[in-house]
Design an enzyme around this catalytic site. Structure first.
Site, PDB file in Angstrom:
ATOM      1  N   SER A 553       0.850  -1.193   0.000  1.00 28.01           N
ATOM      2  CA  SER A 553       0.000   0.000   0.000  1.00 28.01           C
ATOM      3  C   SER A 553       0.878   1.232   0.000  1.00 28.01           C
ATOM      4  CB  SER A 553      -0.890   0.009   1.242  1.00 28.01           C
ATOM      5  OG  SER A 553      -1.536   1.258   1.405  1.00 28.01           O
ATOM      6  N   TYR A 566      -2.731  -0.594  10.481  1.00 27.31           N
ATOM      7  CA  TYR A 566      -2.720  -0.949   9.059  1.00 27.31           C
ATOM      8  C   TYR A 566      -1.417  -0.484   8.406  1.00 27.31           C
ATOM      9  CZ  TYR A 566      -4.167  -1.010   4.132  1.00 27.31           C
ATOM     10  OH  TYR A 566      -4.244  -1.237   2.788  1.00 27.31           O
TER      11      TYR A 566
END
Length: 676
Positions: A553, A566
């Site tokens: 990501s 995250y």
């Protein structure tokens, strides 16, 4: 019902029953009249299954259509058996209209035999008689003058003349046994022809069953009996990548595993080494299985490492023997050797591994060798198995006409022969990746903890020759190992691993619980580590390199608000890419990452509540989140699941063969996430 409709119906029925013929084996035909588009008068035609088709799935488009007057006229200009291959090109000048499918080598057989309907089939029972040392006498004993024996001749124009002569000289006959090859039957109607084919097949099978020895493969061989099923499959899954790597020495292949009772019994009997060494006989068989299989000559209980070392030694011997076979028979105009690796590998107690350019080819090769086992059983039961000799096999394997057929095959897709394992493949980005990789030729294992979702995606992609679903929680080592074992049994191993499984919980630091932290790190950091570790074992065993892709990501670089668990898990994944690239490069395994921006549309993570929480963080409506993300990028474009899938393909399709340890931004340009 029209002549063509009758032919298609008969063909589909015959091809649907494996007792009648093997996949893509044999051909059928019908003669009749149609209107000549030039003169408007009647013209006599032959409709015959074209080259490369399959009887069980034959449609009118798979038929070659020829004028019978022109086809019969070829008899007058036939230059003789030494030049019979020239006649195949002549078939093109006999085509009616656009001609339909390309005529096969057996066209002359169908056109020259004086019967309205003709079947040429490869039934196991018929080939058993055709390969029996006493084949002519057995044919006479079983059928009298109703079915005649035709000695071995390579398929072609002369064989068509031979069968036609038998038909003319024996008007009461219903068909022939073709030495070393199969059967041909005929009839005045489609129903009569089909009945005659069935009579030959059933009578041969009944005779073998009634008169055959009970142990045609010899006595049980101590230590070679089948392993218990669970142990057998575990052993097969461990051996499959090793064997696939060996079988793919000259060119990559996909694998198929078979452990039917017939295969296991054959390998548990004393005569299997002798019979396997004789190879197959029917041309359709050995064109797909090669001249003979590689057979592991060790008991089933042999430890794995010892079996692997022996397989490697036997593989070297097989390659040397195959080169010698080629050199014994090749002439100046023979095609170049196509590869010296086996297509069939037999492991006592475990089963059969078959290989090909795709899953269907590998599966069909195994089916053909199973046919060959049935043929050997039948021939040995009533006589002695005597396949056509090696020189004849070479003439067909390296036939210029066969080479031309191979040259007509379409160019393989970029990921052909690659086996992909995609975690989180049941939705969102994973689903898009699975579809893209399959569309580019890969076999895909769709892995997801939601087995129903994985099965749905696999079904969307196609049948089990293209994609299979597996249920796997990436936090569970045993589940990962089991899923990868399923991949090895289905396709032979794994080449391309995509660590995509993920989730996100959007909370500020002070609201993030230990459970929130552990869950995200278990799934993404630990999960991708476990998948990579277990997949790397297979990749190393195969010895063919491979790719591991991490769907990380932009948050692995960019520090966004309310995202500590995250972002940290993604940063862990990002560094795993670098660490594994450094460690696995020696094995030819490339490890790269992809850093997408937020994927809203089609995303399982966003649909699960993450989207609403991120929208709240940025002060926008949830339905506007994708547009918000797009507007903050340089390109003003929204990132979609397909966008990420495109990057996976770009990294793995071959043009970036020298790239490893790279992170590819797929974020439409987020300056804060630029790699530094």
């Amino acid at each position: 019902m029209s002549v063509v409709d009758q032919l298609i119906d008969r063909s589909n029925r015959l091809g649907a029953d494996p007792r009648n013929t093997n996949y893509a084996g044999g051909n059928t035909s019908a003669k009749g009249t149609d209107t000549d588009p030039v003169t408007g008068g009647d013209v006599e035609l032959l409709w015959v299954k074209g080259s490369g088709g399959d009887l069980g799935t034959l449609t009118p488009g798979g038929l070659a259509v020829l004028r019978l007057d022109r086809l019969r006229a070829l008899v007058e200009v036939y230059p003789g058996v030494e030049r019979e291959d020239e006649m195949v090109a002549a078939f093109d000048f006999c085509l009616h209209g656009k001609g339909g499918a390309a005529p096969s080598i057996d066209t002359a057989m169908h056109g020259l035999v004086d019967a309205a309907h003709v079947d040429h089939l490869h039934p196991d029972s018929g080939i058993a008689l055709a390969t029996a040392a006493d084949g002519p006498a057995l044919t006479k004993e079983i059928f009298g003058d109703r079915v005649l024996w035709v000695p071995w001749r390579r398929p072609g124009f002369q064989l068509g003349l031979d069968i036609a002569a038998v038909r003319t000289a024996n008007p009461a006959a219903i068909g022939v046994i073709l030495g070393g090859h199969g059967i041909t039957a005929w009839g005045a109607t489609s129903a009569e022809c089909e009945a005659n084919s069935g009579e030959i097949i059933r009578a041969a099978a009944a005779y073998i069953a009634e008169h055959g020895r009970p142990d045609p493969f010899g006595a049980p061989l101590a230590g070679y009996e089948p392993l218990p099923e669970q142990e057998r499959h575990a052993r097969a899954a461990a051996l499959a990548p090793v064997i696939r790597g060996l079988a793919g020495t000259d060119r990559r292949v996909v694998g198929h595993y078979t452990d039917t009772p017939e295969v296991l019994d054959f390998l548990a009997r004393a005569e299997h080494p002798r019979l396997a060494a004789l190879g197959t006989s029917c041309p359709d068989h050995f064109l797909r299985t090669k001249v003979r299989p590689l057979v592991l000559d060790l008991p089933a209980s042999t430890p794995h490492d010892e079996a692997v070392e022996r397989l490697k030694t036997l593989h070297e011997q097989y390659r040397a023997d195959y080169r010698a076979y080629y050199e014994r028979h090749a002439t100046d105009d023979s095609p170049a050797m196509r590869g010296a690796d086996p297509a069939i590998v037999l492991v006592p107690g475990v089963g059969m591994f078959s290989f090909g350019a795709n899953k269907q080819t590998a599966r069909v090769a195994g089916e053909f060798y199973l046919n060959a086992i049935n043929v050997m059983r039948g021939a040995e039961a009533v006589s002695r198995y005597t396949p056509i000799d090696e020189a004849e096999k070479f003439r067909i394997e390296y036939w210029q006409l066969e080479e031309a057929k191979l040259q007509r095959l379409p160019t393989p897709k970029p990921l052909a022969t690659r086996i992909a394992f995609v975690t989180g493949g049941g939705s969102g980005i994973g689903r898009a990746i699975a579809h893209r990789l399959a569309g580019e030729g890969a076999c895909v294992v769709v892995a997801d903890r939601d087995g129903t979702a994985a099965a749905k995606v696999a079904a969307e992609i196609g049948g089990t020759d293209t994609a299979i679903p597996v249920t796997a929680d990436v936090t569970d080592t045993a589940a990962i190992v089991a899923a990868l074992h399923e991949a090895a049994l289905a396709f032979g191993g794994v080449d391309l691993v995509v660590n995509n499984a993920g989730l996100s919980i959007s909370k500020p630091l002070l609201e993030t619980t230990e459970a929130d932290w552990d869950l995200q790190h278990d799934v993404m950091a630990k999960g991708s580590f476990l998948v990579s570790r277990e997949a790397a074992r297979i990749l190393v065993d195969q010895g063919m390199g491979g790719d591991i892709i991490y769907i990380s990501s932009k948050n692995s670089i960019f520090a966004g608000p309310n995202n500590v668990a995250y972002g940290s898990a993604k940063a862990d994944q990002a560094h795993q890419v670098r660490l594994l690239a450094a460690e696995l490069g020696a094995h030819g395994i490339r490890v790269n990452g992809i850093n997408p921006d937020g994927v809203v549309r089609g995303s399982g993570i966003f649909a699960g509540g993450w989207g609403a929480k991120r929208a709240a963080v940025y002060g926008v409506k949830e339905q506007d989140l994708g547009a918000y993300y797009a507007q903050r990028t340089l390109l003003k474009l929204e990132v979609l699941p397909e966008t990420v899938a495109n990057a996976v393909f770009a990294l793995t399709a071959g043009d970036l063969s020298h790239t490893t340890g790279l992170h590819v931004p797929v974020d439409a340009g987020v300056p804060a996430a630029f790699l530094r």
